[in-house]
Enzyme design. Structure first.
Site, short mmCIF file in Angstrom:
data_model
loop_
_atom_site.label_atom_id
_atom_site.label_comp_id
_atom_site.label_asym_id
_atom_site.label_seq_id
_atom_site.Cartn_x
_atom_site.Cartn_y
_atom_site.Cartn_z
N LEU A 148 0.83 -1.20 0.00
CA LEU A 148 0.00 0.00 0.00
C LEU A 148 0.87 1.26 0.00
O LEU A 148 0.54 2.24 -0.68
CB LEU A 148 -0.94 -0.01 1.21
CG LEU A 148 -1.88 1.18 1.37
CD1 LEU A 148 -2.73 1.40 0.11
CD2 LEU A 148 -2.78 0.99 2.59
N LYS A 149 1.97 1.23 0.74
CA LYS A 149 2.87 2.38 0.77
C LYS A 149 3.44 2.66 -0.62
O LYS A 149 3.54 3.82 -1.05
CB LYS A 149 4.01 2.12 1.76
CG LYS A 149 5.14 3.17 1.76
CD LYS A 149 4.66 4.52 2.24
CE LYS A 149 5.73 5.61 2.13
NZ LYS A 149 6.81 5.45 3.09
N LEU A 150 3.82 1.62 -1.36
CA LEU A 150 4.37 1.82 -2.69
C LEU A 150 3.33 2.40 -3.64
O LEU A 150 3.64 3.26 -4.47
CB LEU A 150 4.93 0.51 -3.24
CG LEU A 150 6.15 -0.06 -2.51
CD1 LEU A 150 6.57 -1.38 -3.15
CD2 LEU A 150 7.31 0.92 -2.50
#
EC number: 1.1.-.-
Length: 303
Positions: free
Chosen positions: A173-175
């Site tokens: 999700l961060k990427l």
């Protein structure tokens, strides 16, 4: 477990130092380490103990929080800390490590009887300093009482993505989120570069989009850093942005997706870093639109 914990913060750069301060302000005992000790020293004034080595920093820690450059750096530092790690301690891994590195980090945690949480954060210097980060977290439900006070101290909210930190759902999700952030940053820098090339006052562009669906606060913030000589201190450094862009490209390649914009973003950030802007805010990708001599003239004009 008491809500007041002993937290070891490994990595006290832009983000890690702010997180350590907020942990100390929340009443936790903070033990900090940074590869360049001088960057950690100011935390002493906030009540943190500054250690000489990772092993010294993690002594007696309930929670170890890593905020380092990348996955390999996090693994190297944890290996150095290994002799002093307490069995059963919690590891909140907040480095943007990339998908491939998460499996190695989770394996280290298993081998050393650590409760592993994949916990990257969304936000830059200002929200980090204000304790307003968004924590993206994955890890076992039964151990969350140990990390919730930590996440509450550094962030405004925690978004749970799963119960297995080793699956890397939070990192994924961060990427995805960073792919948007980096694309917008580079688009903002190109708007300014094209405005200059075509002799268009950027304010006219802002007037055209004002209040409409094309307007956005992030665009205004990033262009403002260039226009108002606000590139230092960095909110999010060019070199870190280049690293994250490469992790995004690698993730796409691993799953059969071609990410042309992310690849171009990585090249722009790397070019800006080569021109001497690596430690400046990632909005300094603006200078990558110009040849090196022109970029130097632009830099001097901005000072």
């Amino acid at each position: 477990m008491t809500d007041k914990l002993t937290v070891s913060v490994l990595g006290t750069g832009i983000m890690g130092a702010a997180m350590a301060r907020n942990l100390a302000r929340a009443g936790h005992t903070v033990r900090a380490w940074n590869r360049t000790r001088a960057k950690a020293e100011p935390l002493s004034a906030d009540g943190a103990f500054v250690a000489d080595t990772p092993a010294e920093a993690v002594q007696g820690a309930d929670v170890v929080l890593t905020m380092l450059y990348d996955g390999p750096a996090a693994l190297d530092v944890m290996r150095a800390a290994a002799p002093a790690l307490r069995s059963g301690a919690t590891w909140a891994q907040s480095t943007t490590a990339g998908i491939e590195a998460i499996a190695d980090l989770a394996a280290f945690a298993r081998d050393h009887d650590l409760v592993f949480y994949d916990a990257p954060v969304l936000g830059t210097r200002q929200p980090a300093e204000a304790g307003q980060l968004t924590v993206l977290a994955a890890g076992p439900v039964e151990g969350r009482q140990a990390v919730t006070p930590v996440f509450d101290a550094v962030g405004a909210r925690t978004v749970w993505t799963g119960e297995d930190g080793g699956a890397g759902t939070a990192t994924r999700l961060k990427l995805v989120a960073n792919s948007w952030v980096l694309a917008v940053t580079n688009a903002a820098s190109e708007v300014l570069a094209l405005s200059k090339a075509l002799d268009v006052d950027p304010q006219r562009f802002f007037e055209v989009i004002d209040g409409g669906p094309l307007d956005m606060g992030y665009l205004r913030a990033k262009t403002g850093l260039v226009l108002n000589d606000g590139l230092t201190p960095a909110q999010f450094a060019v070199t870190t942005a280049a690293k994250d862009a490469r992790l995004i490209v690698a993730a796409g390649e691993r799953y059969g997706v071609r990410l042309d914009v992310a690849a171009a973003s990585a090249e722009r950030f790397e070019r800006a870093a080569a021109q001497g802007h690596g430690d400046e805010d990632m909005a300094a990708a603006y200078f990558a639109s110009f040849e090196e001599e022109a970029a130097e003239e632009e830099r001097k004009a901005a000072e």
